[in-house]
Design an enzyme around this catalytic site. Structure first.
Site, short mmCIF file in Angstrom:
data_model
loop_
_atom_site.label_atom_id
_atom_site.label_comp_id
_atom_site.label_asym_id
_atom_site.label_seq_id
_atom_site.Cartn_x
_atom_site.Cartn_y
_atom_site.Cartn_z
N LYS A 89 -19.74 -4.87 19.13
CA LYS A 89 -19.80 -6.11 18.34
C LYS A 89 -20.12 -5.81 16.88
CE LYS A 89 -23.14 -7.86 20.87
NZ LYS A 89 -23.44 -6.69 21.74
N ARG A 106 -27.09 -15.99 23.07
CA ARG A 106 -27.28 -15.02 24.14
C ARG A 106 -27.81 -15.66 25.42
NH1 ARG A 106 -28.18 -10.18 20.73
NH2 ARG A 106 -28.25 -8.37 22.08
N ARG A 166 -25.43 6.69 19.55
CA ARG A 166 -25.36 5.85 18.34
C ARG A 166 -26.40 6.30 17.30
NH1 ARG A 166 -25.79 -0.53 18.69
NH2 ARG A 166 -27.74 -0.07 19.75
N ARG A 176 -31.91 4.13 17.18
CA ARG A 176 -32.70 2.90 17.31
C ARG A 176 -33.75 3.05 18.40
NH1 ARG A 176 -28.65 -2.20 17.38
NH2 ARG A 176 -29.90 -2.70 19.23
N ARG A 213 -31.93 -3.77 28.75
CA ARG A 213 -31.04 -4.62 27.92
C ARG A 213 -29.80 -5.02 28.72
NH1 ARG A 213 -30.22 -0.85 23.05
NH2 ARG A 213 -28.79 -2.44 22.27
P1 AP5 Z 1 -22.08 -1.13 18.29
O1 AP5 Z 1 -20.96 -1.67 17.45
O2 AP5 Z 1 -23.38 -0.79 17.62
O3 AP5 Z 1 -22.31 -2.09 19.54
P2 AP5 Z 1 -23.03 -3.50 19.63
O4 AP5 Z 1 -22.27 -4.31 20.61
O5 AP5 Z 1 -23.23 -4.08 18.26
O6 AP5 Z 1 -24.41 -3.03 20.27
P3 AP5 Z 1 -25.92 -3.46 20.01
O7 AP5 Z 1 -26.73 -2.50 20.81
O8 AP5 Z 1 -26.25 -3.57 18.55
O9 AP5 Z 1 -25.95 -4.86 20.64
P4 AP5 Z 1 -27.12 -5.55 21.24
O10 AP5 Z 1 -26.49 -6.85 21.48
O11 AP5 Z 1 -27.79 -4.97 22.43
O12 AP5 Z 1 -28.28 -5.40 20.14
P5 AP5 Z 1 -28.76 -6.33 18.97
O13 AP5 Z 1 -29.02 -5.49 17.81
O14 AP5 Z 1 -27.87 -7.52 18.82
O15 AP5 Z 1 -21.51 0.17 19.04
C1 AP5 Z 1 -22.37 0.99 19.83
C2 AP5 Z 1 -21.98 2.48 19.64
O16 AP5 Z 1 -20.66 2.67 20.16
C3 AP5 Z 1 -21.94 2.94 18.18
O17 AP5 Z 1 -22.41 4.26 18.11
C4 AP5 Z 1 -20.45 2.86 17.79
O18 AP5 Z 1 -20.11 3.83 16.82
C5 AP5 Z 1 -19.76 3.14 19.13
N1 AP5 Z 1 -18.51 2.38 19.30
C6 AP5 Z 1 -18.26 1.10 18.91
N2 AP5 Z 1 -17.01 0.74 19.26
C7 AP5 Z 1 -16.47 1.81 19.91
C8 AP5 Z 1 -15.20 2.05 20.54
N3 AP5 Z 1 -14.26 1.10 20.57
N4 AP5 Z 1 -15.00 3.25 21.12
C9 AP5 Z 1 -15.97 4.22 21.11
N5 AP5 Z 1 -17.19 4.06 20.51
C10 AP5 Z 1 -17.44 2.86 19.94
O19 AP5 Z 1 -30.13 -6.91 19.56
C11 AP5 Z 1 -31.29 -6.10 19.66
C12 AP5 Z 1 -32.43 -6.89 20.26
O20 AP5 Z 1 -32.73 -8.02 19.42
C13 AP5 Z 1 -32.18 -7.51 21.64
O21 AP5 Z 1 -32.40 -6.59 22.68
C14 AP5 Z 1 -33.20 -8.66 21.63
O22 AP5 Z 1 -34.51 -8.19 21.87
C15 AP5 Z 1 -33.13 -9.15 20.21
N6 AP5 Z 1 -32.12 -10.23 20.01
C16 AP5 Z 1 -31.02 -10.17 19.22
N7 AP5 Z 1 -30.34 -11.33 19.30
C17 AP5 Z 1 -31.02 -12.13 20.14
C18 AP5 Z 1 -30.80 -13.45 20.65
N8 AP5 Z 1 -29.74 -14.19 20.29
N9 AP5 Z 1 -31.71 -13.95 21.53
C19 AP5 Z 1 -32.79 -13.25 21.91
N10 AP5 Z 1 -33.06 -11.99 21.48
C20 AP5 Z 1 -32.17 -11.44 20.61
#
Ligand code: AP5
Length: 223
Positions: A16, A91, A130, A162, A173
């Site tokens: 994402k 979410r 990552r 991270r 997660r």
């Molecule tokens: P990446 O693009 O970083 O993936 P992502 O889907 O953005 O993953 P996140 O871990 O950031 O999502 P998340 O939803 O768990 O965390 P968030 O920060 O939102 O890609 C991942 C890796 O793969 C990278 O190394 C990239 O290079 C590689 N890659 C990408 N595309 C690829 C491809 N096509 N092929 C191969 N490799 C690829 O949330 C963190 C925390 O915040 C949550 O756990 C929660 O505690 C809190 N939080 C955030 N939002 C909320 C909410 N709405 N409600 C409650 N808590 C929340």
């Protein structure tokens, strides 16, 4: 298209953020990634950050009321009047309902929810490799390494693993995703807004699919 209110939906590590960065450049719309917003709040020690910190370290979702307030403020801004890209929000079903209510007040609605389909095994592989910088730029040690090891190509800041990319936290997660976020697939499907993308393809391929999908959306609106 008159306005584009786009949601990026999918498990942790499904790409994402990677696609969100690209879409922000393509579409010139504000990009609100709740994980980045919360991590910045934790670093700055704000009230929201203090409340969110322990949930994030465990890989739990922060309480709905905390995050709904954070996103509501942003959608109200002038910069978001032509649309926005939401990554990581909503979410939970209460978050999705709160978003619909907020947009309803503004006589607007969600344009589409793009679902990144990726298996749990691929998530674990991706998150293990990552690396990110404090400004949210994303790399992978194998599939997308930086030019200079440990340094962000975009802003020159150091790259880090991270805190929530430790194996036991990744597992939690994923559990949270399946229990609380996956029901949103049906939520948006029922409203005719869900657009599936095979997120297991290479990042460039995923970008092409999303662009095609947005072009179709635009054509449908013009019909
Ligand atoms: P990446 O693009 O970083 O993936 P992502 O889907 O953005 O993953 P996140 O871990 O950031 O999502 P998340 O939803 O768990 O965390 P968030 O920060 O939102 O890609 C991942 C890796 O793969 C990278 O190394 C990239 O290079 C590689 N890659 C990408 N595309 C690829 C491809 N096509 N092929 C191969 N490799 C690829 O949330 C963190 C925390 O915040 C949550 O756990 C929660 O505690 C809190 N939080 C955030 N939002 C909320 C909410 N709405 N409600 C409650 N808590 C929340």
């Amino acid at each position: 298209m008159s306005e584009l209110n786009l949601i990026l939906l999918g498990p942790p590590g499904s790409g994402k953020g990677t696609q969100g960065e690209r879409l922000q450049e393509d579409l010139r719309l504000p990009y609100y990634a709740t994980g980045d917003i919360l991590r910045a709040a934790v670093r700055e020690g704000t009230e929201v950050g203090t409340e969110a910190k322990e949930y994030m370290e465990r890989g739990d979702l922060v309480p709905d009321d905390v995050i709904v307030g954070v996103i509501g403020e942003r959608i109200d801004k002038k910069e978001a009047e032509d649309g926005f890209i939401l990554d990581g929000f909503p979410r939970t079903e209460p978050q999705a309902e709160a978003l619909d209510a907020k947009l309803g007040e503004l006589r607007r609605e969600v344009s589409a929810a793009v679902l990144f389909d990726v298996s749990d095994d691929e998530v674990v592989r991706r998150l293990g490799g990552r690396r990110t910088c404090p400004n949210g730029h994303i790399f992978h040690v194998e599939s997308d390494p930086p030019e200079k090891e440990g340094v962000c190509d975009v802003c020159g800041e150091p790259l880090e693993t991270r805190d929530d990319d430790r194996p036991e936290v990744i597992r939690n997660r994923l559990d949270q995703y399946h229990a609380k976020t996956e029901p949103l697939i049906a939520y948006y499907e029922d409203r005719g807004l869900l657009k599936r993308v095979d997120g297991s393809q290479a990042a460039d391929e995923v970008s092409i699919r999303i662009r095609a999908l947005l072009a179709t959306l635009k054509m449908e609106e013009e019909l």
